[in-house]
Design an enzyme around this catalytic site. Structure first.
Site, PDB file in Angstrom:
ATOM      1  N   ASP A  18       0.965  -1.348  -0.093  1.00 61.02           N
ATOM      2  CA  ASP A  18       0.091  -0.018  -0.051  1.00 61.02           C
ATOM      3  C   ASP A  18       0.753   1.407   0.090  1.00 61.02           C
ATOM      4  O   ASP A  18       0.803   2.067  -0.811  1.00 61.02           O
ATOM      5  CB  ASP A  18      -0.969  -0.082   1.227  1.00 61.02           C
ATOM      6  CG  ASP A  18      -2.345  -0.532   1.058  1.00 61.02           C
ATOM      7  OD1 ASP A  18      -2.540  -0.410  -0.078  1.00 61.02           O
ATOM      8  OD2 ASP A  18      -2.879  -1.004   2.001  1.00 61.02           O
ATOM      9  N   HIS A  19       1.615   1.448   1.200  1.00 64.37           N
ATOM     10  CA  HIS A  19       2.318   2.610   1.026  1.00 64.37           C
ATOM     11  C   HIS A  19       3.497   2.702   0.009  1.00 64.37           C
ATOM     12  O   HIS A  19       3.508   3.943  -0.585  1.00 64.37           O
ATOM     13  CB  HIS A  19       3.216   2.613   2.353  1.00 64.37           C
ATOM     14  CG  HIS A  19       2.359   2.863   3.576  1.00 64.37           C
ATOM     15  ND1 HIS A  19       2.071   4.292   4.351  1.00 64.37           N
ATOM     16  CD2 HIS A  19       1.726   1.900   4.336  1.00 64.37           C
ATOM     17  CE1 HIS A  19       1.300   4.194   5.047  1.00 64.37           C
ATOM     18  NE2 HIS A  19       1.062   2.826   5.559  1.00 64.37           N
TER      19      HIS A  19
END
Length: 462
Positions: free
Chosen positions: A364-365
């Site tokens: 995600d990040h």
């Protein structure tokens, strides 16, 4: 961060390789430790994002050189687990609901995701369990079923479940093969449009930070982590970011608190004619549209890339998905934890007794910072060459890069996150949060505003 890794990503973004010498790494030691090279992925994603920001800032400010970029391991590590550092009036948020976890099945393991109430309801309905079923009830039920059967049954009902696979099994899977054939990120020119140069950055007060995205209007149609991290980063760099959600799909308040820094938040129901007109007015003034839904999910609202290009020539369209645009799973919903389970990451990070997880929701990040970098590079290209731009990224493709494409490096030193945390008052209460990791000489070191209450801002540009 090896020169090869960051060079690979910068090349995928279409960047000038000569600019790579502007990046330096401040090593803070053993951060984001895992069997897979998570630390190296995080450094590279944040590094290219900062370089893309510095490049655009230099272009707009008329600087003779692109500002130097510093990638600080401590800042990167804190930011990649920002949701864990967040405190709201001293309270730590709950990041995973009780039914979002691994479950043992008759032949292995399955990972479910049920943080949102509608996902929990669909999961229990698909399994034929009552709406108030406990984790113990679900555990007993799943123990008698095969993992793939649960995966298929739950997805058919609109829920989220993925069978645990090894990296070898994923490579042999049709979706895994489709993902591995694609580039780390896709960049296309959708059509011709005149050069739309952003206003020069001049006349800022002495000591004010260089904001490469100042005046850029970003329509944020994303949810959860990766997309909001990207738009949170664009807000840090000066963009006017307006997140728009359906009032029928409320956001989790704590999740919004972590990723809402620098942005405003409004709701519009695109099935209503009046809200559609408001949305079209917003689109008419936008520079960037970022979407984080399944490919095709928003097409009925005229939000397919080609339709957007026709109505708003010169737009930058950024699309994020879990599984990619091709393959049998392209239309499926997905989250970081599910992608880790499917692609072999959870098995690699686990033990003989139980699947594991990365030390951060790094897909995600990492993908979020890559998405922001792709938008920034597209704005630079649009300023120089014109055109309507499309960029596409997928969590599963970032996972393939992590598993197969990054060289690990030995860790050195130690890490203390405290120096990378800050506090502020907000409409949500007193917040403790992780500072942004994107850093270049003369650039901003924090967001201009804290998050507000989800969905309460007017649906208009600042």
């Amino acid at each position: 961060m090896t020169a090869e890794d960051i060079g690979f990503v910068w090349s995928a973004l279409g960047g000038d390789p000569a600019l790579l010498r502007r990046i330096s790494n401040v090593e803070r030691g053993a951060v984001l430790e895992a069997r897979l090279p998570v630390r190296e992925l995080a450094r590279a994603c944040v590094g290219v994002c900062a370089l893309a920001a510095a490049e655009l800032g230099a272009l707009r400010a008329g600087l003779p050189d692109v500002p130097e970029v510093r990638v600080d391991d401590g800042a990167v590590a804190a930011a990649f687990v920002s949701e864990r550092h967040l405190l709201i009036d001293g309270r730590a948020p709950v990041n995973f609901a009780p039914l979002s976890r691994f479950w043992r099945t008759s032949d292995g393991w399955v990972r479910t995701h049920a943080n949102y109430p509608h996902h929990r309801a669909r999961l229990l309905s698909a399994l034929g369990l009552p709406a108030d079923a406990t984790a113990d009830t679900v555990e007993a039920h799943l123990a008698g079923r095969s993992a793939v059967d649960v995966e298929d049954t739950v997805y058919a009902a609109g829920g989220l479940a993925v069978a645990l696979r090894s990296a070898k099994e994923w490579a042999a899977h049709e979706q895994g093969a489709a993902v591995s054939r694609g580039p780390l990120l896709s960049r296309e020119r959708l059509g011709d449009a005149p050069v739309r140069a952003l206003a020069p950055l001049a006349g800022a007060p002495a000591g004010a930070p260089l904001l490469p995205a100042a005046g850029v209007r970003v329509l944020d149609l994303t949810r959860v982590i990766a997309g909001p991290v990207a738009t949170r980063t664009l807000a840090l760099l000066g963009a006017d970011v307006l997140r728009v959600d359906s009032p029928r799909l409320p956001e989790l308040p704590d999740q919004h608190a972590d990723t809402g820094f620098g942005k405003r938040s409004a709701t519009l129901d695109l099935d209503r004619a009046t809200d559609r007109r408001t949305f079209e007015e917003l689109l008419g003034g936008a520079d960037v549209v970022v979407t984080g839904y399944r490919p095709g999910a928003l097409d009925r609202f005229g939000l397919a890339p080609e339709a957007l290009a026709g109505r708003r020539p010169g737009l930058v369209v950024a699309r994020l998905s879990a599984w990619g645009a091709d393959g049998p799973w392209a239309g499926r919903r997905g989250f970081d934890s599910l992608v880790q389970a499917a692609t072999g990451i959870a098995e690699t990070e686990g033990s003989a007794d139980r699947p594991g997880a990365l030390p951060a929701q790094a897909l995600d990040h990492g993908t979020g910072y890559l998405l922001a970098a792709a938008v920034l590079r597209s704005l630079t290209e649009r300023t120089r060459e014109g055109g309507t731009r499309l960029v596409r990224l997928a969590l599963a493709r970032t996972a393939a890069w992590l598993v197969n494409g990054i060289a690990p490096e030995p860790a050195r030193g130690s890490y203390e996150p405290g120096a990378r945390l800050a506090g502020t008052d907000s409409d949500l209460g007193r917040l403790r949060y992780a500072r942004p990791p994107v850093s270049f000489a003369g650039g901003p070191d924090d967001w201009a505003r804290p998050p507000g209450v989800w969905g309460t801002d007017p649906a208009r540009w600042s």
